[in-house]
Design a protein around this motif. Structure first.
Motif, short mmCIF file in Angstrom:
data_model
loop_
_atom_site.label_atom_id
_atom_site.label_comp_id
_atom_site.label_asym_id
_atom_site.label_seq_id
_atom_site.Cartn_x
_atom_site.Cartn_y
_atom_site.Cartn_z
N ALA A 38 0.83 -1.20 0.00
CA ALA A 38 0.00 0.00 0.00
C ALA A 38 0.87 1.25 0.00
N ALA A 39 1.94 1.26 0.79
CA ALA A 39 2.81 2.42 0.89
C ALA A 39 3.51 2.71 -0.44
N VAL A 40 3.88 1.66 -1.16
CA VAL A 40 4.56 1.83 -2.45
C VAL A 40 3.64 2.52 -3.46
N GLY A 41 2.33 2.40 -3.28
CA GLY A 41 1.39 3.09 -4.16
C GLY A 41 0.93 4.41 -3.61
N LEU A 42 0.52 4.44 -2.34
CA LEU A 42 -0.04 5.65 -1.76
C LEU A 42 0.98 6.76 -1.63
N GLY A 43 2.21 6.42 -1.29
CA GLY A 43 3.25 7.45 -1.18
C GLY A 43 3.46 8.20 -2.49
N PRO A 44 3.78 7.49 -3.59
CA PRO A 44 3.92 8.18 -4.87
C PRO A 44 2.66 8.90 -5.32
#
Length: 265
Positions: free
Chosen positions: A246-252
């Motif tokens: 999730a972080a790899v998508g939400l961050g960017p």
């Protein structure tokens, strides 16, 4: 993800932050907090903190001794250390996940406010198209989640809010990337993503982001299903993986959204 500028690697900061991250990670393992779908959802705002701090860094809004701590990739270690310390502290409260998420939103408001103030005083804010990307991400997430609930109900039941966050994070990244490249004039600097976008543009000239959105959405949905059995058998490790994805998508996605609002080529 759109990366308008290159990464920097301040070695000294990386060493210090790396040691701090190891210490925080060890403290968290000793504390043995509950890790489930709600925990991953509570990490949601923190997933956007690092990327929005990076936007503030790109705009030159953080200077002095703090500047190297908010450049890429050190900003992500900085965020993990800060979030880990807050998580440890909130474990002593009656509602740790609520407090943790609330503090995350408060911290997130700082780089967002700084960036919005910069944009308002440097040419104005571009709201319509980034918001359109955000709305599109919400709509696609809803459709995909309903479809997954019909096709793989066991997976959606196990993944819960963590799975929905995975889908939303990656659709937000893809939708904002499509808006940034196809409409606002930004350029994709991640080679693999650019290949997908160029393939989409070959089918629909001038608009390659649709294929990137499709690919990212399908990948996110597939990951939700693939990790479900692991999360059922090993909840801590499985949900930590959901959180990482999730972080790899939400961050960017958060990075793109804020950057496009405050700066337009």
């Amino acid at each position: 993800m759109v990366l308008p500028s290159g990464f920097t690697f301040p070695v000294a900061y990386l060493a210090v932050l790396g040691a701090a991250a190891l210490a925080v990670g060890y403290a968290l393992s000793r504390a043995d907090p509950v890790v489930d779908a709600t925990t991953i959802l509570a990490w949601g705002p923190w997933m956007a903190v690092g990327s929005t701090l990076y936007v503030a860094s790109q705009l030159g809004l953080v200077g002095g001794v703090l500047a190297p701590a908010v450049t890429a990739p050190t900003v992500y270690l900085t965020t993990f250390v800060a979030a880990g310390v807050v998580w440890l502290a909130t474990l002593r409260t009656p509602y740790p996940r609520r407090v943790f998420a609330g503090v995350g939103f408060l911290v997130l408001s700082v780089p967002i406010s700084l960036a919005l103030r910069y944009g308002a005083t440097h040419g104005g804010l571009t709201l319509a198209w980034p918001l359109a990307g955000g709305v599109a991400a919400c709509a696609v997430t809803a459709v995909v989640w309903v479809a997954l609930d019909q096709l793989a109900p066991d997976a959606t039941r196990v993944a819960g809010a963590a799975g929905a966050l995975v889908v939303f994070g990656h659709t937000l990244d893809a939708a904002t990337t499509a808006v940034g490249i196809d409409i606002l004039g930004f350029h994709e600097q991640t080679p693999l993503s650019d290949i997908v976008i160029q393939a989409g543009a070959a089918v629909v000239p001038g608009y390659g982001g649709w294929l990137f959105l499709l690919v990212k959405t399908l990948l996110a949905a597939g990951i939700v299903v693939l990790l479900a059995e692991y999360a059922r058998e090993e909840p801590r490790e499985g949900f930590l993986l959901y959180g990482l994805v999730a972080a790899v998508g939400l961050g960017p996605g958060a990075h793109n959204f804020l950057l496009f609002v405050v700066t337009t080529p």
